[in-house]
Every structure is written in C-alpha cells, then in structure tokens.
Design an enzyme around this catalytic site. Sequence first.
Site, PDB file in Angstrom:
ATOM      1  N   HIS A  24       2.539   3.362  -9.025  1.00  0.00           N
ATOM      2  CA  HIS A  24       2.326   1.925  -9.290  1.00  0.00           C
ATOM      3  C   HIS A  24       3.527   1.337 -10.033  1.00  0.00           C
ATOM      4  CE1 HIS A  24      -1.569   2.264  -7.626  1.00  0.00           C
ATOM      5  NE2 HIS A  24      -2.115   2.936  -8.625  1.00  0.00           N
ATOM      6  N   LEU A  41      10.978 -20.349  -4.412  1.00  0.00           N
ATOM      7  CA  LEU A  41       9.927 -19.516  -3.821  1.00  0.00           C
ATOM      8  C   LEU A  41       8.602 -19.715  -4.555  1.00  0.00           C
ATOM      9  CD1 LEU A  41       9.396 -16.979  -1.867  1.00  0.00           C
ATOM     10  CD2 LEU A  41       9.622 -15.624  -3.954  1.00  0.00           C
ATOM     11  N   ASP A  57       0.824  -1.212   0.000  1.00  0.00           N
ATOM     12  CA  ASP A  57       0.000   0.000   0.000  1.00  0.00           C
ATOM     13  C   ASP A  57       0.863   1.269   0.000  1.00  0.00           C
ATOM     14  OD1 ASP A  57      -2.346   1.383  -0.076  1.00  0.00           O
ATOM     15  OD2 ASP A  57      -2.840   1.112   2.049  1.00  0.00           O
TER      16      ASP A  57
HETATM   17  C1  IPE Z   1      -5.416  -2.750  -0.355  1.00  0.00           C
HETATM   18  O1  IPE Z   1      -5.097  -1.402  -0.483  1.00  0.00           O
HETATM   19  C2  IPE Z   1      -5.292  -3.443  -1.679  1.00  0.00           C
HETATM   20  C3  IPE Z   1      -3.946  -3.513  -2.227  1.00  0.00           C
HETATM   21  C4  IPE Z   1      -2.837  -3.133  -1.651  1.00  0.00           C
HETATM   22  C5  IPE Z   1      -3.862  -4.095  -3.541  1.00  0.00           C
HETATM   23  P1  IPE Z   1      -6.224  -0.269  -0.688  1.00  0.00           P
HETATM   24  O2  IPE Z   1      -5.474   1.012  -0.747  1.00  0.00           O
HETATM   25  O3  IPE Z   1      -7.089  -0.617  -1.821  1.00  0.00           O
HETATM   26  O4  IPE Z   1      -7.062  -0.403   0.660  1.00  0.00           O
HETATM   27  P2  IPE Z   1      -7.968   0.656   1.440  1.00  0.00           P
HETATM   28  O5  IPE Z   1      -8.945   1.221   0.440  1.00  0.00           O
HETATM   29  O6  IPE Z   1      -7.051   1.698   1.985  1.00  0.00           O
HETATM   30  O7  IPE Z   1      -8.619  -0.134   2.522  1.00  0.00           O
HETATM   31  C1  IPE Z   2      -1.530   0.206  -3.428  1.00  0.00           C
HETATM   32  O1  IPE Z   2      -1.307   1.567  -3.457  1.00  0.00           O
HETATM   33  C2  IPE Z   2      -1.701  -0.389  -4.803  1.00  0.00           C
HETATM   34  C3  IPE Z   2      -3.080  -0.751  -5.137  1.00  0.00           C
HETATM   35  C4  IPE Z   2      -4.080  -0.705  -4.318  1.00  0.00           C
HETATM   36  C5  IPE Z   2      -3.325  -1.204  -6.488  1.00  0.00           C
HETATM   37  P1  IPE Z   2      -2.517   2.608  -3.486  1.00  0.00           P
HETATM   38  O2  IPE Z   2      -2.870   2.871  -4.908  1.00  0.00           O
HETATM   39  O3  IPE Z   2      -3.624   2.143  -2.636  1.00  0.00           O
HETATM   40  O4  IPE Z   2      -1.823   3.870  -2.862  1.00  0.00           O
HETATM   41  P2  IPE Z   2      -2.468   4.893  -1.820  1.00  0.00           P
HETATM   42  O5  IPE Z   2      -2.966   4.096  -0.670  1.00  0.00           O
HETATM   43  O6  IPE Z   2      -3.576   5.597  -2.552  1.00  0.00           O
HETATM   44  O7  IPE Z   2      -1.338   5.797  -1.463  1.00  0.00           O
HETATM   45 MG    MG Z   3      -4.094   2.394  -0.683  1.00  0.00          MG
END
Ligand code: IPE
Ligand code: IPE
Ligand code: MG
Length: 241
Positions: free
Chosen positions: A33, A127, A16
């Site tokens: 990303h 792995l 995240d």
């Molecule tokens: C969880 O992150 C999903 C991934 C890391 C792929 P999100 O950013 O989508 O989760 P919330 O919305 O903060 O709960």
């Molecule tokens: C995690 O990073 C990746 C995915 C959920 C695909 P985020 O896109 O949720 O990044 P933040 O949380 O908005 O910073």
């Molecule tokens: Mg996120």
Amino acid sequence: MNEELKIPNHVGIIMDGNGRWATKRGLMRTAGHKAGADNLKKLCIHIADKGVKYLSVFAFSTENFKREKAEVDFLMNLFFSVINKEFDFFMDNKIRVVFSGRREPLSDKVLKTMDKIMENTKDFDGLTFNICLNYGSVYEIVDTTKKICEMYKAGEIELDDIDPEFIQHNLYQDLPPLDFVIRTSGELRLSNFMLYQASYAEYYFPEVLFPDFNEDEFDKALLVYNHRDRRFGGIHENKNN
Ligand code: IPE
Ligand code: IPE
Ligand code: MG
C-alpha cells in the site's frame, strides 16, 4: 507526438494488486500500500502533464472494511499522512482534490484532513483529482436517489427535471463521464467502481500490479485507448472495418 494522441478527458484507475506486489517480495501487504501511494504521486503529475482533466482513483471501497482491522487501520493512517504530507504538492501543482464516498464511519481525523485539502484546492482549474475513499457505486446511486427524493418532497424540483445530466450533477461529485477505466493486476471486474459514470467508458486491464504501473505503463495504456473506436451507438469511424 502528444498532439497526435487522443487524450481521454476523464480517466479512472482501480489501483489493484498492492497486496500481491508485497507478498511476491516477502513483505507485509501494508508495504504494498505504501509503494502504491508513492507510485500514485508520480503518476498523478504524469497524467496531468498528458492533458487529462479529471482523474478518479479507487483508494478504498466500502467493501474493503471486511479486511483485517490492522490493514484497514494502516490504510486509514496512510490516507491521513499522505494527504497531509502532500498538501504543498497539491497546492503547487494546482490540483483540485475532491473525494467521493460516504463519510461514515471515517474518523474525524481523516475527515478533517479531507475537508482541509478540498477547501484549499477548490478553485484550482488544473487536474481534478477525485479520490474514491469509502466508496461504492451502488450506494452512491442509493444516496443520490434519496437526495433527489428530498428535493422533490421539498418542492424544489419537478419530476421532469430528472434526466441523466441531473443525476450526474447529484452524484457524490459532479464529474463528466469516464472515458477510460484502467484496472491493474489482471482482475476483470469493476468491484463497484463508478458504474453510472463508466457507462460508455473504454476498459483496459493490464496484468501489472499497481505499484509497478508507472509512467511508461500509462503511456502504453494511452496507446491502447487510441486504438479504440468509440462509436457511442453510431457507426464505425473506419469504414473498412
Ligand atoms: C477494488 O479492489 C477496490 C480498490 C482498488 C480500492 P479489491 O481488491 O478490493 O476488489 P476485489 O475484492 O478483488 O473485487
Ligand atoms: C488495492 O490493492 C488497494 C486496496 C484495495 C486498498 P489490494 O490490497 O486489493 O491488493 P491485492 O489485490 O490483494 O493484491
Ligand atoms: Mg485487490
């Protein structure tokens, strides 16, 4: 040094903070990303070198389809191009790649590259890299329940065959329980990640955003894991506590 450390058998990473990493730098969220994907490749090798046998990463949740179409499309193209580009990387490093999640509504293009890498790496015993893509744990439990009901209806199993191991074998992937779950970016929740598999995991929530969660950060996480006293309902290992 490595020998003295307890190495978790199965590590989960909720990757995240990519969006915030980019926004902080005045970049588009999509650049975050891309940086996250580059980081994952380095991390994957490092984690395998440490002796971890199973690595599950949360790449895209079923809920992530709520995001703007442009971001979702970017991510789908990124999965497609990274899996293709890194085909030799997985083969050379003998990494067994598997996916967890629903196939619907992923495009044929993405599904084909997923199937190809899974098929070509299925006999590797290094792995196991489980990519949770279009994944949600609650739906995994629903889908597993339906699958087990079908087996019962077909007379393939008895009710007493259903126990915790049987359920594990029938989840999207048959993987051992998670020992250690790391969620980057300081958010304190699972967001529907591997609830069944994480029932007795240790958790770690570093503030660092995923693109910055490098090898050193993983080593710090391992030290944290090594200071945990896993009791599984038993008593303290350290009798002075
Ligand atoms: C969880 O992150 C999903 C991934 C890391 C792929 P999100 O950013 O989508 O989760 P919330 O919305 O903060 O709960
Ligand atoms: C995690 O990073 C990746 C995915 C959920 C695909 P985020 O896109 O949720 O990044 P933040 O949380 O908005 O910073
Ligand atoms: Mg996120």
